[in-house]
Motif scaffolding. Sequence first.
Motif, mmCIF file in Angstrom:
data_model
loop_
_atom_site.group_PDB
_atom_site.id
_atom_site.type_symbol
_atom_site.label_atom_id
_atom_site.label_comp_id
_atom_site.label_asym_id
_atom_site.label_seq_id
_atom_site.Cartn_x
_atom_site.Cartn_y
_atom_site.Cartn_z
ATOM 1 N N CYS A 94 0.846 -1.192 0.000
ATOM 2 C CA CYS A 94 0.000 0.000 0.000
ATOM 3 C C CYS A 94 0.879 1.240 0.000
ATOM 4 N N VAL A 95 0.421 2.281 -0.681
ATOM 5 C CA VAL A 95 1.214 3.516 -0.740
ATOM 6 C C VAL A 95 1.135 4.299 0.566
ATOM 7 N N TYR A 96 0.135 4.004 1.405
ATOM 8 C CA TYR A 96 0.042 4.656 2.700
ATOM 9 C C TYR A 96 0.942 3.924 3.701
ATOM 10 N N ASP A 97 1.138 4.522 4.872
ATOM 11 C CA ASP A 97 2.090 3.942 5.835
ATOM 12 C C ASP A 97 1.556 4.075 7.256
ATOM 13 N N CYS A 98 0.390 3.497 7.505
ATOM 14 C CA CYS A 98 -0.219 3.561 8.831
ATOM 15 C C CYS A 98 0.659 2.821 9.837
ATOM 16 N N SER A 99 0.780 3.392 11.031
ATOM 17 C CA SER A 99 1.669 2.819 12.038
ATOM 18 C C SER A 99 1.258 1.407 12.420
ATOM 19 N N TYR A 100 -0.041 1.108 12.391
ATOM 20 C CA TYR A 100 -0.555 -0.169 12.872
ATOM 21 C C TYR A 100 -0.699 -1.204 11.749
ATOM 22 N N CYS A 101 -0.305 -0.886 10.533
ATOM 23 C CA CYS A 101 -0.584 -1.747 9.386
ATOM 24 C C CYS A 101 0.080 -3.112 9.529
ATOM 25 N N PHE A 102 -0.700 -4.174 9.409
ATOM 26 C CA PHE A 102 -0.172 -5.530 9.570
ATOM 27 C C PHE A 102 0.740 -5.917 8.419
ATOM 28 N N LEU A 103 0.671 -5.207 7.298
ATOM 29 C CA LEU A 103 1.516 -5.548 6.156
ATOM 30 C C LEU A 103 2.993 -5.373 6.466
ATOM 31 N N GLN A 104 3.326 -4.502 7.416
ATOM 32 C CA GLN A 104 4.729 -4.312 7.785
ATOM 33 C C GLN A 104 5.375 -5.612 8.249
ATOM 34 N N GLN A 208 -1.983 11.320 13.572
ATOM 35 C CA GLN A 208 -0.869 10.752 14.335
ATOM 36 C C GLN A 208 -0.422 9.385 13.831
ATOM 37 N N GLU A 209 -1.353 8.586 13.319
ATOM 38 C CA GLU A 209 -1.039 7.183 13.068
ATOM 39 C C GLU A 209 -1.240 6.740 11.613
ATOM 40 N N GLU A 210 -1.943 7.503 10.804
ATOM 41 C CA GLU A 210 -2.264 7.056 9.443
ATOM 42 C C GLU A 210 -1.484 7.899 8.443
ATOM 43 N N VAL A 211 -0.202 7.620 8.361
ATOM 44 C CA VAL A 211 0.755 8.455 7.643
ATOM 45 C C VAL A 211 0.471 8.440 6.138
ATOM 46 N N GLY A 212 0.379 9.627 5.569
ATOM 47 C CA GLY A 212 0.223 9.756 4.129
ATOM 48 C C GLY A 212 -1.189 9.650 3.617
ATOM 49 N N THR A 213 -2.170 9.424 4.496
ATOM 50 C CA THR A 213 -3.548 9.244 4.046
ATOM 51 C C THR A 213 -4.265 10.583 3.939
ATOM 52 N N ASP A 238 -12.205 0.591 12.089
ATOM 53 C CA ASP A 238 -11.301 -0.531 12.289
ATOM 54 C C ASP A 238 -9.908 -0.115 11.832
ATOM 55 N N PRO A 239 -8.943 -0.062 12.746
ATOM 56 C CA PRO A 239 -9.049 -0.473 14.143
ATOM 57 C C PRO A 239 -9.625 0.624 15.033
ATOM 58 N N VAL A 240 -10.550 0.220 15.904
ATOM 59 C CA VAL A 240 -10.980 1.120 16.977
ATOM 60 C C VAL A 240 -9.820 1.255 17.955
ATOM 61 N N ILE A 241 -9.454 2.494 18.244
ATOM 62 C CA ILE A 241 -8.294 2.778 19.087
ATOM 63 C C ILE A 241 -8.755 3.537 20.317
ATOM 64 N N LEU A 242 -8.358 3.058 21.484
ATOM 65 C CA LEU A 242 -8.776 3.655 22.749
ATOM 66 C C LEU A 242 -7.680 4.575 23.266
ATOM 67 N N PHE A 243 -8.083 5.782 23.632
ATOM 68 C CA PHE A 243 -7.167 6.789 24.155
ATOM 69 C C PHE A 243 -7.973 7.737 25.027
ATOM 70 N N HIS A 288 7.867 3.200 13.495
ATOM 71 C CA HIS A 288 7.011 4.300 13.955
ATOM 72 C C HIS A 288 7.248 4.533 15.450
ATOM 73 N N PRO A 289 8.435 5.005 15.823
ATOM 74 C CA PRO A 289 8.759 5.139 17.248
ATOM 75 C C PRO A 289 7.856 6.120 17.994
ATOM 76 N N ALA A 290 7.171 7.010 17.268
ATOM 77 C CA ALA A 290 6.294 7.985 17.931
ATOM 78 C C ALA A 290 4.877 7.456 18.144
ATOM 79 N N THR A 291 4.592 6.250 17.700
ATOM 80 C CA THR A 291 3.230 5.740 17.854
ATOM 81 C C THR A 291 2.833 5.694 19.322
ATOM 82 N N ARG A 292 1.557 5.943 19.568
ATOM 83 C CA ARG A 292 1.007 5.893 20.923
ATOM 84 C C ARG A 292 0.123 4.675 21.144
#
Length: 363
Positions: A94-104, A208-213, A238-243, A288-292
Amino acid sequence: MPFEPDLIVLDTQAAAHPFTQRVLDALPQAPVVRDQSPEAAVAALQERALDVFGAAKRQLALTTFQGSFLKKCPGLSPGMVCCNYYVVNLIKNCVYDCSYCFLQDFLQNNPLLTAFVNVEDLLAELDAEFRAHPDRAFRVGTGEVTDSLALDDLLPYTDYLVPFFNRQSNAVLELKTKSDCVDNLLKQPNPANVIVSWSLNPEIIVEQEEVGTPSLLQRLDAARRCSEHGFQVGLHFDPVILFDGWETAYQTLIDQVFDHVPGHRLEWISLGSFRYRPNLKRVMQERHPATRLLTQEHVAGADGKFRYLRPLRNHAYDTLRRMIKQRAPDVDVYLCMETKEVWEGVTGHLPRADESLDRFFDF
């Protein structure tokens, strides 16, 4: 910005396909390396790139797919309820780079952005499968290991898929995306049997987490345009993220959704919590060292994936479902990759007992 690959890797078998020429015509300035395998291209990246996965997103491999395109959704895992979903993979990565992406993690050994050009083989396979099972309802998605629409201007698969699914009596196509790239799709005159769905999160998570989107509002505007064209729209929280403050953020998100798309144009809304396999945590921390997203406690489930504690998931799903039903009582809401216990805790029953989902859930 429009995507322009640093390099096109073209293998011998793909060179003669008409789809290949369409892609090359759309990217006249991109350098092309012919007769190089994707594996060789990845090996070259490994020699010079610090972030191989990130660099691999910038190279486009055009090749043919060998084998069966149509597969059951990987959500059919131990302990999980399956929604009878089928997947077709025409693009990998994918051209996007979400911090949580399972493709990594999933594509770590072969991460090159890859497009399969033998579309005619896919359509022949789908036609045979649908004809062989006329009494079965097929819900087919193309967004498992890529974004269905982010590259549709360069890789116009919808030009082939949409007219094909328009003609089907027992199948629907879902195009799942985080993009606002719908101009090519909207050239299609017939929206029948096609659902365009968006993966959504509150804008703070997008930033914060969905880089490039595209931004949340850009996605919702694209959803509005598709709805006005006659397409049914699906949504995936999806993903629902709790903060801290997630309830307020998701209430704002839900209000924004229904300000753009009326409830009667929504085919479904799915809810799925943040989840990951053990190795993905390490990859996220490295890339993604800055991910929360890794600060809360997560526990392993029967499928090996880590999730929020079940009471937290139950509360989140129940809260979001209530918010949605307040704005659109009739919209179908289902859970993605969740256990029977969570289904029953949130909805009071399993999906086989929900008549509105009978056409999609087959047990």
